[in-house]
Design an enzyme around this catalytic site. Sequence first.
Site, mmCIF file in Angstrom:
data_model
loop_
_atom_site.group_PDB
_atom_site.id
_atom_site.type_symbol
_atom_site.label_atom_id
_atom_site.label_comp_id
_atom_site.label_asym_id
_atom_site.label_seq_id
_atom_site.Cartn_x
_atom_site.Cartn_y
_atom_site.Cartn_z
ATOM 1 N N ARG A 66 0.829 -1.214 0.000
ATOM 2 C CA ARG A 66 0.000 0.000 0.000
ATOM 3 C C ARG A 66 0.861 1.262 0.000
ATOM 4 O O ARG A 66 0.532 2.261 -0.647
ATOM 5 C CB ARG A 66 -0.950 -0.001 1.197
ATOM 6 C CG ARG A 66 -2.110 -0.968 0.979
ATOM 7 C CD ARG A 66 -3.110 -0.931 2.090
ATOM 8 N NE ARG A 66 -3.734 0.372 2.237
ATOM 9 C CZ ARG A 66 -4.442 0.736 3.307
ATOM 10 N NH1 ARG A 66 -4.621 -0.111 4.305
ATOM 11 N NH2 ARG A 66 -4.983 1.928 3.374
ATOM 12 N N GLN A 97 -9.950 10.312 7.228
ATOM 13 C CA GLN A 97 -9.817 8.888 7.580
ATOM 14 C C GLN A 97 -8.711 8.260 6.743
ATOM 15 O O GLN A 97 -8.392 7.094 6.913
ATOM 16 C CB GLN A 97 -11.132 8.159 7.290
ATOM 17 C CG GLN A 97 -12.311 8.687 8.078
ATOM 18 C CD GLN A 97 -13.630 8.169 7.508
ATOM 19 O OE1 GLN A 97 -14.070 7.072 7.814
ATOM 20 N NE2 GLN A 97 -14.268 8.964 6.674
ATOM 21 N N VAL A 99 -5.041 7.405 5.079
ATOM 22 C CA VAL A 99 -3.704 7.181 5.623
ATOM 23 C C VAL A 99 -2.623 7.539 4.606
ATOM 24 O O VAL A 99 -1.459 7.247 4.796
ATOM 25 C CB VAL A 99 -3.546 5.699 6.073
ATOM 26 C CG1 VAL A 99 -4.437 5.394 7.268
ATOM 27 C CG2 VAL A 99 -3.849 4.728 4.923
ATOM 28 N N HIS A 115 -7.364 7.863 11.415
ATOM 29 C CA HIS A 115 -6.973 6.454 11.292
ATOM 30 C C HIS A 115 -5.473 6.284 11.106
ATOM 31 O O HIS A 115 -5.015 5.242 10.643
ATOM 32 C CB HIS A 115 -7.734 5.789 10.138
ATOM 33 C CG HIS A 115 -9.216 5.692 10.378
ATOM 34 N ND1 HIS A 115 -10.133 5.419 9.398
ATOM 35 C CD2 HIS A 115 -9.939 5.834 11.522
ATOM 36 C CE1 HIS A 115 -11.355 5.396 9.916
ATOM 37 N NE2 HIS A 115 -11.263 5.668 11.204
ATOM 38 N N CYS A 146 15.585 0.579 19.404
ATOM 39 C CA CYS A 146 15.697 -0.238 20.615
ATOM 40 C C CYS A 146 15.729 -1.725 20.282
ATOM 41 O O CYS A 146 15.901 -2.555 21.165
ATOM 42 C CB CYS A 146 14.545 0.061 21.588
ATOM 43 S SG CYS A 146 12.995 -0.763 21.160
ATOM 44 N N THR A 184 -16.722 9.655 1.581
ATOM 45 C CA THR A 184 -16.740 8.587 2.585
ATOM 46 C C THR A 184 -18.091 7.889 2.553
ATOM 47 O O THR A 184 -19.131 8.538 2.373
ATOM 48 C CB THR A 184 -16.416 9.103 4.007
ATOM 49 O OG1 THR A 184 -16.558 8.015 4.935
ATOM 50 C CG2 THR A 184 -17.298 10.266 4.437
ATOM 51 N N SER A 185 -18.043 6.560 2.745
ATOM 52 C CA SER A 185 -19.283 5.773 2.725
ATOM 53 C C SER A 185 -20.105 6.004 3.992
ATOM 54 O O SER A 185 -21.234 5.533 4.083
ATOM 55 C CB SER A 185 -18.946 4.291 2.573
ATOM 56 O OG SER A 185 -18.047 3.888 3.584
ATOM 57 N N GLU A 211 -22.215 8.548 -4.880
ATOM 58 C CA GLU A 211 -23.286 7.648 -4.434
ATOM 59 C C GLU A 211 -23.871 8.118 -3.117
ATOM 60 O O GLU A 211 -23.136 8.580 -2.239
ATOM 61 C CB GLU A 211 -22.733 6.235 -4.261
ATOM 62 C CG GLU A 211 -22.511 5.559 -5.605
ATOM 63 C CD GLU A 211 -21.789 4.240 -5.469
ATOM 64 O OE1 GLU A 211 -21.966 3.580 -4.428
ATOM 65 O OE2 GLU A 211 -21.052 3.910 -6.411
ATOM 66 N N ALA A 227 -15.314 14.196 -6.401
ATOM 67 C CA ALA A 227 -14.697 15.281 -5.626
ATOM 68 C C ALA A 227 -13.827 16.175 -6.509
ATOM 69 O O ALA A 227 -13.843 17.402 -6.373
ATOM 70 C CB ALA A 227 -13.859 14.695 -4.489
#
Length: 237
Positions: A66, A97, A99, A115, A146, A184-185, A211, A227
């Site tokens: 990704r 939301q 990333v 997120h 570390c 966004t859904s 939608e 958009a």
Amino acid sequence: MENARQWLAAARSVAVLTGAGISAESESPTFRGPNGLWRNNKPEQLATPEAFARDPHMVWEWYDWRRSVHAGKEPNAGHHALAALERGKSEFLLITQNVDSLHERAGSRAVVHLHGSVWRVRCLECGREEANEQVPLVPLPPRCECGGMQRPAVVWFGEQLPQRELQAAVNAARQVEAFLVVGTSSLVYPAAALPRVALESGARVIEVNPEATDLTPHAHAYLKGFAGEILPALLSQ
Ligand code: OAD
């Protein structure tokens, strides 16, 4: 469109909530569309703490892929229109939301990541979080100074959202005059609750999406479309 344009132009304070749809025109896959990430992958096998504990290498391979997808994408006209909107408002917050960090690359500054980000990693041993933009990641899984194994600094199913970010988003939803919801859904909570908070607090709520969603019947304006086409027209002065 004209009402929504006037509400946004007149508002002194504006918040925007974005989802994967705003990056669709940058050719980034959404989660739930026909070619969505959740069509061919099971969230519980890739995006849960249990999946990571079971097979960190497999989960990291998916995030490494990704990251390589996102690294090759450019912000689109929708991201740029939101960055320009921010420059014209004294009070503004972009709640995403996503990333992928395409908002920042378009010039947005006041961005809250609900997120997390694929470009940040967190040590499972010492908890230290740091930026990491290496593509592909070597070694995989990456290691902290570390010596501990690092995980993607994203929110997985079953995990809490970062509390400071969520609080900032809720505060903005309570206070702004106009709240714009893009791509966004409106299915994943608590993010999906933010437009409801804005509605209850008296903001004008405007939705941009090709939608209809569960939010659509409640929004003051529903602008059906992409958009990258709607936002430049909606936000031009
Ligand atoms: P979804 O994939 O659920 O929804 C994407 C939305 O974008 C749909 O409503 C599409 O109709 C819309 N869309 C598609 N193309 C568009 C375009 N060009 N312009 C505007 N809208 C468009 O994505 P999210 O709502 O972001 O969570 O998903 C929410 C969360 O579910 C994600 O953050 C992720 C996922 O599981 C985690 O990983 C925690």
